[in-house]
Design a protein around this motif. Structure first.
Motif, PDB file in Angstrom:
ATOM      1  N   LEU A   1       0.835  -1.201   0.000  1.00 57.45           N
ATOM      2  CA  LEU A   1       0.000   0.000   0.000  1.00 57.45           C
ATOM      3  C   LEU A   1       0.873   1.256   0.000  1.00 57.45           C
ATOM      4  O   LEU A   1       0.668   2.175  -0.793  1.00 57.45           O
ATOM      5  N   ARG A   2       1.877   1.268   0.862  1.00 50.61           N
ATOM      6  CA  ARG A   2       2.764   2.427   0.925  1.00 50.61           C
ATOM      7  C   ARG A   2       3.611   2.566  -0.336  1.00 50.61           C
ATOM      8  O   ARG A   2       3.854   3.680  -0.809  1.00 50.61           O
ATOM      9  N   HIS A   3       3.999   1.454  -0.919  1.00 52.70           N
ATOM     10  CA  HIS A   3       4.733   1.483  -2.189  1.00 52.70           C
ATOM     11  C   HIS A   3       3.852   2.080  -3.300  1.00 52.70           C
ATOM     12  O   HIS A   3       4.312   2.909  -4.098  1.00 52.70           O
ATOM     13  N   LEU A   4       2.594   1.693  -3.344  1.00 49.57           N
ATOM     14  CA  LEU A   4       1.669   2.227  -4.347  1.00 49.57           C
ATOM     15  C   LEU A   4       1.451   3.730  -4.156  1.00 49.57           C
ATOM     16  O   LEU A   4       1.384   4.484  -5.134  1.00 49.57           O
ATOM     17  N   LEU A   5       1.342   4.168  -2.912  1.00 48.88           N
ATOM     18  CA  LEU A   5       1.192   5.600  -2.641  1.00 48.88           C
ATOM     19  C   LEU A   5       2.420   6.373  -3.110  1.00 48.88           C
ATOM     20  O   LEU A   5       2.295   7.443  -3.723  1.00 48.88           O
ATOM     21  N   ASP A   6       3.607   5.826  -2.865  1.00 51.17           N
ATOM     22  CA  ASP A   6       4.838   6.473  -3.336  1.00 51.17           C
ATOM     23  C   ASP A   6       4.862   6.551  -4.866  1.00 51.17           C
ATOM     24  O   ASP A   6       5.227   7.578  -5.443  1.00 51.17           O
ATOM     25  N   GLN A   7       4.474   5.466  -5.528  1.00 55.95           N
ATOM     26  CA  GLN A   7       4.431   5.447  -6.999  1.00 55.95           C
ATOM     27  C   GLN A   7       3.463   6.498  -7.525  1.00 55.95           C
ATOM     28  O   GLN A   7       3.765   7.219  -8.477  1.00 55.95           O
ATOM     29  N   ALA A   8       2.286   6.574  -6.919  1.00 58.20           N
ATOM     30  CA  ALA A   8       1.264   7.526  -7.365  1.00 58.20           C
ATOM     31  C   ALA A   8       1.755   8.959  -7.198  1.00 58.20           C
ATOM     32  O   ALA A   8       1.555   9.799  -8.094  1.00 58.20           O
ATOM     33  N   LEU A   9       2.399   9.256  -6.089  1.00 60.92           N
ATOM     34  CA  LEU A   9       2.944  10.597  -5.882  1.00 60.92           C
ATOM     35  C   LEU A   9       3.987  10.940  -6.943  1.00 60.92           C
ATOM     36  O   LEU A   9       4.009  12.054  -7.463  1.00 60.92           O
ATOM     37  N   ALA A  10       4.838   9.991  -7.254  1.00 58.44           N
ATOM     38  CA  ALA A  10       5.868  10.221  -8.270  1.00 58.44           C
ATOM     39  C   ALA A  10       5.223  10.479  -9.637  1.00 58.44           C
ATOM     40  O   ALA A  10       5.671  11.356 -10.380  1.00 58.44           O
ATOM     41  N   LEU A  11       4.173   9.745  -9.961  1.00 57.93           N
ATOM     42  CA  LEU A  11       3.494   9.934 -11.243  1.00 57.93           C
ATOM     43  C   LEU A  11       2.813  11.290 -11.346  1.00 57.93           C
ATOM     44  O   LEU A  11       2.707  11.859 -12.422  1.00 57.93           O
ATOM     45  N   ARG A  12       2.341  11.789 -10.231  1.00 64.07           N
ATOM     46  CA  ARG A  12       1.686  13.098 -10.224  1.00 64.07           C
ATOM     47  C   ARG A  12       2.696  14.238 -10.314  1.00 64.07           C
ATOM     48  O   ARG A  12       2.323  15.403 -10.322  1.00 64.07           O
ATOM     49  N   GLY A  13       3.977  13.876 -10.364  1.00 63.47           N
ATOM     50  CA  GLY A  13       5.004  14.903 -10.511  1.00 63.47           C
ATOM     51  C   GLY A  13       5.200  15.730  -9.274  1.00 63.47           C
ATOM     52  O   GLY A  13       5.538  16.899  -9.337  1.00 63.47           O
ATOM     53  N   ASN A  14       5.005  15.100  -8.116  1.00 68.15           N
ATOM     54  CA  ASN A  14       5.157  15.795  -6.850  1.00 68.15           C
ATOM     55  C   ASN A  14       6.540  16.425  -6.718  1.00 68.15           C
ATOM     56  O   ASN A  14       6.689  17.446  -6.096  1.00 68.15           O
ATOM     57  N   GLY A  15       7.545  15.798  -7.361  1.00 66.85           N
ATOM     58  CA  GLY A  15       8.887  16.362  -7.320  1.00 66.85           C
ATOM     59  C   GLY A  15       9.689  15.988  -6.095  1.00 66.85           C
ATOM     60  O   GLY A  15      10.874  16.210  -6.035  1.00 66.85           O
ATOM     61  N   SER A  16       9.058  15.403  -5.101  1.00 69.73           N
ATOM     62  CA  SER A  16       9.797  14.999  -3.912  1.00 69.73           C
ATOM     63  C   SER A  16       9.635  13.491  -3.737  1.00 69.73           C
ATOM     64  O   SER A  16       8.815  12.861  -4.376  1.00 69.73           O
ATOM     65  N   ARG A  17      10.436  12.965  -2.840  1.00 73.90           N
ATOM     66  CA  ARG A  17      10.310  11.547  -2.543  1.00 73.90           C
ATOM     67  C   ARG A  17       8.996  11.310  -1.816  1.00 73.90           C
ATOM     68  O   ARG A  17       8.504  12.160  -1.104  1.00 73.90           O
ATOM     69  N   GLY A  18       8.457  10.122  -1.991  1.00 80.43           N
ATOM     70  CA  GLY A  18       7.204   9.798  -1.328  1.00 80.43           C
ATOM     71  C   GLY A  18       7.354   9.748   0.177  1.00 80.43           C
ATOM     72  O   GLY A  18       8.469   9.704   0.711  1.00 80.43           O
ATOM     73  N   PRO A  19       6.257   9.728   0.881  1.00 76.22           N
ATOM     74  CA  PRO A  19       6.294   9.754   2.347  1.00 76.22           C
ATOM     75  C   PRO A  19       6.867   8.486   2.959  1.00 76.22           C
ATOM     76  O   PRO A  19       7.236   8.466   4.119  1.00 76.22           O
TER      77      PRO A  19
END
Length: 130
Positions: free
Chosen positions: A110-128
């Motif tokens: 679940l946390r890996h998927l959240l990190d992937q989704a943040l990266a795809l949205r171009g958050n620009g920072s590392r996931g939580p």
């Protein structure tokens, strides 16, 4: 482990036939619109192993299963002893007056998927959870 891709504004996740996990990612990444908090901070707080998950009334619920009764009947078959060893999260798209599709995801995934989704949205920072 499942993977995430962005298709227009929607997240598509492998092995997600009902699109429950993809919808979860969209809602989770939008929580900052309700709280005004940083997305990474909000996700870290809600989805760490002891986190409270999220509940969007009449829309979506994501919570950690702690007892066999926490798991929807269509995903049943888990014993309380299994839940003591595994960190399982229940994701449910709520539908008024009808069947509500659900998915089970282990905490690390679940946390890996959240990190992937943040990266795809171009958050620009590392996931939580990195």
């Amino acid at each position: 482990m499942r993977t995430v891709r962005l298709q227009g504004p929607l997240f598509r996740v492998t092995e997600d036939p009902e699109q429950v996990i993809g919808d979860f990612l969209g809602f989770a990444l939008s929580l900052h619109n309700l709280s005004g908090r940083l997305t990474t901070e909000e996700l870290r707080e809600r989805f760490h192993p002891e986190g409270n998950g999220m509940r969007l009334p009449d829309v979506f619920a994501a919570y950690r299963a702690r007892e066999g009764d926490d798991i929807p009947s269509e995903l049943d078959g888990w014993e309380d002893a299994d839940l003591e060893r595994k960190e399982l999260w229940v994701l449910t798209r709520l539908r008024f007056g009808g069947w509500s599709p659900s998915a089970l995801v282990e905490g690390p995934e679940l946390r890996h998927l959240l990190d992937q989704a943040l990266a795809l949205r171009g958050n620009g920072s590392r996931g939580p959870f990195h």
